[in-house]
Design a protein around this motif. Structure first.
Motif, mmCIF file in Angstrom:
data_model
loop_
_atom_site.group_PDB
_atom_site.id
_atom_site.type_symbol
_atom_site.label_atom_id
_atom_site.label_comp_id
_atom_site.label_asym_id
_atom_site.label_seq_id
_atom_site.Cartn_x
_atom_site.Cartn_y
_atom_site.Cartn_z
ATOM 1 N N UNK A 186 41.733 50.362 51.715
ATOM 2 C CA UNK A 186 42.962 49.660 52.130
ATOM 3 C C UNK A 186 42.644 48.519 53.091
ATOM 4 N N UNK A 187 41.705 48.756 54.007
ATOM 5 C CA UNK A 187 41.352 47.710 55.001
ATOM 6 C C UNK A 187 40.727 46.502 54.303
ATOM 7 N N UNK A 188 39.783 46.790 53.374
ATOM 8 C CA UNK A 188 39.118 45.686 52.657
ATOM 9 C C UNK A 188 40.141 44.936 51.786
ATOM 10 N N UNK A 189 40.992 45.723 51.121
ATOM 11 C CA UNK A 189 42.014 45.112 50.252
ATOM 12 C C UNK A 189 42.946 44.227 51.062
ATOM 13 N N UNK A 190 43.304 44.695 52.236
ATOM 14 C CA UNK A 190 44.213 43.917 53.083
ATOM 15 C C UNK A 190 43.569 42.581 53.472
ATOM 16 N N UNK A 191 42.265 42.643 53.731
ATOM 17 C CA UNK A 191 41.540 41.416 54.082
ATOM 18 C C UNK A 191 41.596 40.396 52.938
ATOM 19 N N UNK A 192 41.353 40.889 51.723
ATOM 20 C CA UNK A 192 41.375 39.986 50.555
ATOM 21 C C UNK A 192 42.785 39.437 50.352
ATOM 22 N N UNK A 248 39.852 33.718 42.661
ATOM 23 C CA UNK A 248 39.724 34.617 43.807
ATOM 24 C C UNK A 248 38.602 35.646 43.583
ATOM 25 N N UNK A 249 38.619 36.262 42.392
ATOM 26 C CA UNK A 249 37.672 37.356 42.129
ATOM 27 C C UNK A 249 36.228 36.854 42.039
ATOM 28 N N UNK A 250 36.037 35.693 41.395
ATOM 29 C CA UNK A 250 34.668 35.190 41.241
ATOM 30 C C UNK A 250 34.060 34.771 42.575
ATOM 31 N N UNK A 251 34.916 34.474 43.535
ATOM 32 C CA UNK A 251 34.414 34.013 44.838
ATOM 33 C C UNK A 251 34.074 35.162 45.785
ATOM 34 N N UNK A 252 34.722 36.299 45.569
ATOM 35 C CA UNK A 252 34.657 37.375 46.551
ATOM 36 C C UNK A 252 33.243 37.780 46.949
ATOM 37 N N UNK A 294 40.456 41.519 34.214
ATOM 38 C CA UNK A 294 39.828 40.234 34.564
ATOM 39 C C UNK A 294 39.063 40.332 35.882
ATOM 40 N N UNK A 295 39.663 41.024 36.846
ATOM 41 C CA UNK A 295 39.031 41.165 38.160
ATOM 42 C C UNK A 295 37.681 41.868 38.029
ATOM 43 N N UNK A 296 37.672 42.982 37.308
ATOM 44 C CA UNK A 296 36.410 43.723 37.179
ATOM 45 C C UNK A 296 35.382 42.910 36.392
ATOM 46 N N UNK A 297 35.871 42.179 35.367
ATOM 47 C CA UNK A 297 34.957 41.333 34.589
ATOM 48 C C UNK A 297 34.363 40.245 35.488
ATOM 49 N N UNK A 298 35.206 39.664 36.352
ATOM 50 C CA UNK A 298 34.730 38.607 37.263
ATOM 51 C C UNK A 298 33.703 39.165 38.247
ATOM 52 N N UNK A 299 33.936 40.372 38.743
ATOM 53 C CA UNK A 299 32.971 40.988 39.668
ATOM 54 C C UNK A 299 31.613 41.157 38.975
#
Lengths: 321, 261
Positions: free
Chosen positions: B8-14, B72-76, B152-157
């Protein structure tokens, strides 16, 4: 913050290129594969930029035309694309022409490909395979089942869904803006506008004629629209206005027949006698224009004009009245 | 419980980063401009032509949300490495999987925020045009879009851990834009392909996630004709998205574990 001079120069040159590109974008400068006259097409397509942008525009129009087919069928995608839709004015206004001629399509040797006037172009696709195949022909198994559940899909052997055509109109507007040489878009758009009872139908066809004055199918289409107006006016109290409309309709059909015939003659291969690069839709439209020119002349009591037409169009064969 | 809190903390940061950055708002404004333009076009003085608006607006919404998610996801992950912010994070008792799950949850929350904004704009636009919304299909479309964003998010990761950030971005956009074609094209190609080609197409169908399955926009446009999807189909689509997302997340995790810090 300092902005380097090179960056500013780059931006300025980008803007200059964009301005130059914008000035070059002129839909009338490209005719794609639909132009009737090869020489004219070659002359118009001298600009490499016009060719590049033109190809994009004509492709966009084709995509939009396919979109109208899908809208017509509630989103269901059929395989044959444009071939499922009527391609000529005669296909669209078949009822009008048949009523004037007093016989049905079978008699003059061609089928219209659609069952009734209400459904217009769309009925031609009955029995056509869908883009998403039925389960027994789909190699994808359960993935295919999911596609059939999620996408608009209907077994093509079952009766089709048909919408009233009203929602297709924006696409016809856009496809003709994108490619003013897209005669089929003007024909079908004019037909559906007329079905909605919109007075804009004639304006739309006339816009098409301004941009494609040599398109004989558009002359025929305007003639058929005026013929319908004439028949409506005939039922009203002022008979004179009906006569004016009949004359205008006849003149349009005559012009369409003359233009179509000269275009057809230019495509006859002298050795084999066959007509090259001439579709059955063009042939049907030409026949319809000739028939209507004769019938309407007779109806207006201009027997000599009718006889002249019959003589002039005799080359088209035995289908004339 | 501690793991969940970390996620939750990491998600909140993103999520906060996504909300504070201007990318989402630029996309939303651009989309609003285009949707507004669609609404102002006069088509032959005929009123109440809402299918065209629905079609364009839904397509813009879907593409813009996907673009926001890919950006967003590709940059993380690459940025965490570049800025060396990953070291203090992983120095705490946070597992790499927890870290990835947190990032994933954050990106998905940002996607939901972005799509939520679009939904409000879409509904307002339809209302101003006097048209209707098939709510059941529309909400199902929104839900399926969220599943697509998860995929898409998981694919980008996975992509951003397998190749450079630029390559990952390019591949992710390519994957998104060609995925829609894949379904129809594979059926047509299968008819003309040889044995090897058919095997390849079959493999492609099952290996690559079919993003087009999460696009219910066509039925939403013609909502007066089509009923909402049944619970069985929705469950199957959810399971499909979860299985592929887990596989891609597993791949991303494996790549992440092999990556030297």
């Amino acid at each position: 913050m300092r902005i380097p001079a090179a960056k500013i120069l780059l931006w300025l040159s980008g803007l200059a290129v964009a301005g130059w590109l914008a000035a070059q974008v002129d839909p009338g400068r490209y005719e794609g594969g639909r132009a009737r006259d090869e020489q004219e097409r070659a002359q118009r397509n001298r600009s490499a930029l016009a060719v590049m942008l033109g190809e994009f525009r004509t492709s966009a129009s084709d995509v939009m035309f396919i979109k109208t087919e899908r809208y017509m069928h509630g989103g269901v995608a059929f395989r044959q694309g444009q071939r499922t839709a009527a391609q000529g004015a005669e296909d669209l206004y078949a009822t009008e022409e048949e009523e004037m001629a007093g016989h049905d399509g079978e008699e003059h040797g061609h089928s219209h490909g659609h069952g009734d006037d209400e459904h217009g172009a769309a009925c031609a696709s009955h029995g056509m395979p869908t883009v998403i195949p039925p389960a027994e022909k789909d190699f994808r198994g359960w993935v295919g089942d999911l596609y059939r559940a999620v996408k608009p899909w209907r077994d093509s052997s079952k009766p089709h869904i048909h919408t009233d055509g009203r929602e297709l109109l924006p696409w016809f507007r856009l496809m003709t803006l994108s490619d003013p040489g897209y005669i089929q878009g003007y024909l079908a758009g004019g037909f559906w506008l007329q079905k909605q009872g919109s007075a804009m139908a004639l304006d739309f066809i006339e816009e098409g004629l301004r941009k494609n004055p040599e398109a004989f199918q558009l002359h025929l289409s305007r003639g058929l629209l005026r013929l319908r107006q004439a028949r409506d006016a005939e039922a009203g109290p002022v008979e004179e206005s009906a006569r004016v409309l009949f004359v205008e309709a006849r003149d349009d059909c005559l012009r369409a027949a003359e233009l179509g015939l000269s275009q057809r003659l230019a495509k006859v291969d002298e050795e084999s006698g066959t007509v090259e690069d001439w579709s059955k839709y063009q042939e049907n439209d030409l026949l319809a224009a000739c028939r209507l020119a004769i019938i309407l002349s007779e109806r207006l009591g201009e027997v000599q004009t009718a006889a002249r037409c019959r003589e002039r169009f005799a080359a088209l064969g035995p289908h004339l009245p | 419980m501690g793991e969940l809190r970390s996620i939750a903390v990491i998600a909140k940061g993103v999520w906060l980063e996504a909300v504070r950055r201007k990318d989402v708002y630029v996309l939303v404004l651009l989309c609003c401009g285009l949707i507004g333009l669609t609404m102002t076009v006069d088509f032959f003085d005929i009123e109440g032509l809402t299918k065209f608006y629905r079609e364009i607006a839904l397509k813009l919404m879907d593409v813009s949300t996907a673009a926001a998610v890919i950006l967003l996801a590709c940059r993380q992950l690459p940025r965490e490495f570049e800025q060396r912010t990953i070291y203090p994070l992983l120095a705490r008792p946070i597992g790499r999987l927890t870290f990835l799950l947190g990032k994933m949850a954050g990106v998905c929350a940002a996607a939901a925020f972005c799509f939520g904004l679009f939904m409000a704009i879409f509904a307002a636009g339809i209302a101003s045009l006097g048209g209707g919304i098939g709510w059941s299909l529309f909400l199902q479309h929104a839900y399926l879009q969220m599943l697509q964003m998860l995929l898409l998010t998981t694919a980008c990761f996975a992509l951003s851990l397998a190749c450079s950030p630029d390559a990952a971005l390019t591949l992710a956009f390519l994957f998104y834009f060609t995925a829609g074609l894949l379904g129809d094209l594979s059926v047509m190609l299968y008819e003309v392909a040889g044995t090897a080609g058919r095997a390849g197409l079959w493999l492609l169908t099952y290996v690559l996630p079919q993003l087009a399955l999460f696009d219910l926009s066509e039925k939403t446009v013609h909502f007066e004709i089509w009923p909402a999807l049944g619970p069985g189909t929705m469950a199957a689509l959810t399971a499909y998205a979860l299985v592929y997302s887990l596989a891609l997340l597993g791949l991303a995790h494996a790549l992440f574990r092999r990556r030297p810090l």
